[in-house]
Design an enzyme around this catalytic site. Sequence first.
Site, short mmCIF file in Angstrom:
data_model
loop_
_atom_site.label_atom_id
_atom_site.label_comp_id
_atom_site.label_asym_id
_atom_site.label_seq_id
_atom_site.Cartn_x
_atom_site.Cartn_y
_atom_site.Cartn_z
CB SER A 1 24.60 56.81 31.20
OG SER A 1 25.67 57.29 31.96
CE1 TYR B 1 21.32 60.78 33.57
CE2 TYR B 1 23.42 59.85 34.27
CZ TYR B 1 22.60 60.32 33.28
OH TYR B 1 23.04 60.32 31.97
N1 LIG Z 1 27.07 64.44 29.29
C1 LIG Z 1 27.36 63.24 29.82
O1 LIG Z 1 28.40 63.04 30.46
C2 LIG Z 1 26.42 62.09 29.58
C3 LIG Z 1 26.90 60.81 29.87
C4 LIG Z 1 26.06 59.73 29.67
C5 LIG Z 1 24.80 59.91 29.16
N2 LIG Z 1 24.34 61.17 28.89
C6 LIG Z 1 22.99 61.31 28.37
O2 LIG Z 1 23.07 61.90 27.09
C7 LIG Z 1 21.82 62.49 26.79
C8 LIG Z 1 22.07 63.88 26.24
O3 LIG Z 1 22.67 64.65 27.27
P1 LIG Z 1 23.80 65.72 26.99
O4 LIG Z 1 25.00 65.31 27.72
O5 LIG Z 1 23.91 66.00 25.55
O6 LIG Z 1 23.21 66.96 27.81
P2 LIG Z 1 22.45 68.27 27.34
O7 LIG Z 1 23.32 69.06 26.43
O8 LIG Z 1 21.94 68.90 28.58
O9 LIG Z 1 21.25 67.73 26.45
C9 LIG Z 1 20.04 67.26 26.98
C10 LIG Z 1 18.99 67.40 25.90
O10 LIG Z 1 17.76 66.84 26.37
C11 LIG Z 1 16.73 67.78 26.13
N3 LIG Z 1 15.64 67.59 27.08
C12 LIG Z 1 15.70 67.57 28.43
N4 LIG Z 1 14.47 67.39 28.94
C13 LIG Z 1 13.62 67.28 27.88
C14 LIG Z 1 12.21 67.09 27.74
N5 LIG Z 1 11.41 66.97 28.81
N6 LIG Z 1 11.69 67.04 26.50
C15 LIG Z 1 12.49 67.16 25.41
N7 LIG Z 1 13.81 67.33 25.47
C16 LIG Z 1 14.37 67.40 26.70
C17 LIG Z 1 17.40 69.14 26.23
O11 LIG Z 1 16.71 70.12 25.49
P3 LIG Z 1 15.65 71.18 26.06
O12 LIG Z 1 16.12 71.62 27.41
O13 LIG Z 1 15.67 72.23 24.99
O14 LIG Z 1 14.34 70.45 26.09
C18 LIG Z 1 18.72 68.85 25.54
O15 LIG Z 1 18.55 68.95 24.14
C19 LIG Z 1 20.99 62.46 28.07
O16 LIG Z 1 20.08 61.38 28.01
C20 LIG Z 1 22.04 62.20 29.14
O17 LIG Z 1 21.50 61.55 30.26
C21 LIG Z 1 25.14 62.27 29.08
#
Ligand SMILES: NC(=O)c1ccc[n+]([C@@H]2O[C@H](COP(=O)([O-])OP(=O)(O)OC[C@H]3O[C@@H](n4cnc5c(N)ncnc54)[C@H](OP(=O)(O)O)[C@@H]3O)[C@@H](O)[C@H]2O)c1
Length: 235
Positions: free
Chosen positions: A144, A156
């Site tokens: 991130s 985080y």
């Molecule tokens: N959105 C942003 O602004 C942003 C910015 C920088 C980085 N990120 C990173 O991008 C990645 C994806 O996030 P996103 O933004 O796409 O959010 P999201 O839509 O909430 O996706 C998170 C994903 O992680 C899965 N997950 C969470 N805990 C888990 C576990 N214990 N085992 C397996 N799967 C798990 C969730 O699925 P289930 O709940 O079905 O398990 C979901 O598929 C994350 O690492 C996040 O930190 C996001």
Amino acid sequence: MSSEPDDVTAPVLLITGASTGIGAATARLARQQGWRLVLAARSADKLEALAEELGGPEHALAVECDVTDWDAQQRMVQRALDAFEGLDAAFANAGFGGARGFLKDTPERWREMVLTNVYGAALTIRATIPALTSSQGHLVLTSSVAGRRVLPGSFYSVTKHAVTAMGEAARQDLHGTGIRVTLIEPGMVDTPFFENKPTDALEGEDIARAVLFALSQPAHVDVNEILVRPTAQQG
Ligand SMILES: NC(=O)c1ccc[n+]([C@@H]2O[C@H](COP(=O)([O-])OP(=O)(O)OC[C@H]3O[C@@H](n4cnc5c(N)ncnc54)[C@H](OP(=O)(O)O)[C@@H]3O)[C@@H](O)[C@H]2O)c1
């Protein structure tokens, strides 16, 4: 999307955190570009719906997996190998955020965050290295912007700094295997990561294009890091 079986030479991408957001968007774009997919997360219903949308198990296999569970991660990789006989890329993307402030989130939520964002990503690396060594494949990790700069009171951000370090540690460790390692560092992306819809944010597809850019390079090119902010994001 065609429901005809793919050419068995079509490359295979495993994505953790594939049920929503960046992972699901990457799955959709990768499918369009001819990848076969292994979709992993805890929400089996969402994974099954996405796998169906992408053409069914010949093209996209849904695998329920909690990334904090080593046995589950090993089973996930075995399911991939049983279905597709190999793995060309793994995207360790599962993760979640929390409130800023060392007096805000509960200690239990911190524990889950470390286990998911840090330990979970490390387990995905560990579980996929043998298959990626065989294929001279590609490892992609979601860090991130928060893994590059410290945000006040952000636990985080602490976990994402660990992921940034993990990407470089893995790259050096895997030197000589032919495995490439790419760190994806998104700014704000409009996904279920946020309780309230963010304004002026990127979309999941914007990050998916960055992932596919790295994956589509020739074997001698390792895109080490991609930092992508919305134009409107200052810090
Ligand atoms: N959105 C942003 O602004 C942003 C910015 C920088 C980085 N990120 C990173 O991008 C990645 C994806 O996030 P996103 O933004 O796409 O959010 P999201 O839509 O909430 O996706 C998170 C994903 O992680 C899965 N997950 C969470 N805990 C888990 C576990 N214990 N085992 C397996 N799967 C798990 C969730 O699925 P289930 O709940 O079905 O398990 C979901 O598929 C994350 O690492 C996040 O930190 C996001």
